[in-house]
Design an enzyme around this catalytic site. Sequence first.
Site, mmCIF file in Angstrom:
data_model
loop_
_atom_site.group_PDB
_atom_site.id
_atom_site.type_symbol
_atom_site.label_atom_id
_atom_site.label_comp_id
_atom_site.label_asym_id
_atom_site.label_seq_id
_atom_site.Cartn_x
_atom_site.Cartn_y
_atom_site.Cartn_z
ATOM 1 N N ALA A 139 75.105 48.688 21.112
ATOM 2 C CA ALA A 139 73.804 49.148 20.596
ATOM 3 C C ALA A 139 72.781 49.076 21.721
ATOM 4 C CB ALA A 139 73.364 48.275 19.433
ATOM 5 N N LYS A 140 71.664 49.670 21.529
ATOM 6 C CA LYS A 140 70.548 49.567 22.481
ATOM 7 C C LYS A 140 69.292 49.981 21.741
ATOM 8 C CE LYS A 140 70.334 48.654 26.970
ATOM 9 N NZ LYS A 140 71.205 47.748 27.714
#
Lengths: 456, 114
Positions: A139-140
């Site tokens: 994720a980011k």
Amino acid sequence: MKTANKPRTSGSGTKRNGAAANGKKMPDVNGPAGDGKRPSLYANVIKQFDKAADMMRLDGNIRKILASTMNEIIVNFPVKMDDGRIEIFRGYRVQHNDVLGPFKGGLRYHPAVNIDEVRALATWMTWKSAIAEIPYGGAKGGIQIDPSRQKYSINELERITRRFTFALGNNIGPEYDIPAPDVNTNPQIMAWIMDTYLQMMPPHERQRCIHVVTGKPIKSGGSLGRDKATGQGVVYLIERWAEEQGFDLDGSTYIVQGFGNVGSWAARLMKPHGAKMVAVEDVAGALYNPEGIDPDDLIAYAKEHSDIFGYPDAKPIDHMAFMGTKADIFIPAALESQITALTAPMLKVRLVAEGANGPTDPDGDRILLERGIHLIPDILCNSGGVIVSYFEWLQNKRSEFWDLDEVDAKLKKKIVSAYERVQGVAHHYKTDWRNAAYIVALTRLENVYKERGIFP
Amino acid sequence: MDTAQTRKNFQEVFIAPEKKVYRGLCSACMNNSGCTFPRNSKRPVLNCDEFAEASLPRMKLTGAGVLEAVNSIVRSIQIEESNTFAGLCRTCRLNGTCEYPKPEGGVWRCEDFE
């Protein structure tokens, strides 16, 4: 709040008071994704993925799944400024894949943050976690904001962070999605996120949720060894490579590009092996001393002068001279695309250990391969950071606090075993190490999908 | 004002030391103007271990006249760029000076639309 693989567009009908009169315009310097003017960064990531998927003949259905992000969350949230104005901020969280475990990835505060960039970075996190065999997905996220002190006070930054955490709500969680520091975010910001998240939990749940973020300050549940983790991982892999090649690090020479966290720690940790840093480059220029530059002394100098420019015990050289410096090992630990068709032929080294993300472009890769220069690819070489983040998460879950020796020993075991897996795959497929690293990651994901199947 | 000339003036006033505009992290990096690392102005930098605390490009302002000149350049750039907006902003009379955030998909309801 959550949409599948599609950025949310503005649907707010409310009048957005305040921002027009007093607001600070935040230009989107990257422009909208897929605007037809520039190639999409996410498209480039998918190209790399396709190359490895073709070689390993990744199952077509799993390929479809991994070529898309799972969730893309965009939140627009209001924050009261010190002078009473309300500003609206836009935050993102892209969750690429969680088949191996909770989503994991940094949060960045930067004016250039946009959905396309966040998608690309989230996807890389999935590969990185898979290769290190840690139980995380990718994720980011981030906020489109310039967090410099001239624009926002520390109190405003705290309110922005807390309001963003509130806006994300249950889209993050200690067993669901675990943010970490990234560009312009730090342990203090992680502590605010943790505290806000805990306030949203029922009182009896709070102590069980401090692992909602990693990269926290030590006293608030952070791990020893997190600051040096990436540089330490790079050096463990160089040790492993040297051992395998029958190469004595004592008396060997190395050059380092970038003297930030990764470069300076890697340089410092090479010193006890008796290796000599003969050249170093940072944003201000490059230095050379064939007798060796003492990393500790240079760190002290850089702390005092903000960069290495003017260091008295070495000779200034230009970038091209730096790239052509004869040494045994090159540690690129700065930014992307430094080893290219132009610079790869100049390198006079035996090993490139990629401390930075993406320091070698595809042309550079090809040339290094042709020249027989060994390469430890970025998604393996700089995975020490995410591995120690995992250790912090584990310590929080178990209410433990490991000493530094324990963290280092576990990091070494984890990263060296990842090295051996990549080596095995490179040998099996007769391919280069970068492709092998991708194949290791994709194989792990493919196996898990095949075991679990697709619901319903 | 001629568009190309407008952009050139903007670059000279705002970012003269950099010559080239680097996207991505460089756009708000304190080291941008003095950075010696080779970069590609067409490809945004996403990761850099040397990234230093954010700050907008430095402005070389010396007096009220210069400030007014800069503002007028900025306004013309904004008007020019507004032609690429989606949604209501595309035809809004205020799009040259509006400071509301502009989502990628465009703004579709705005009580300030004129």
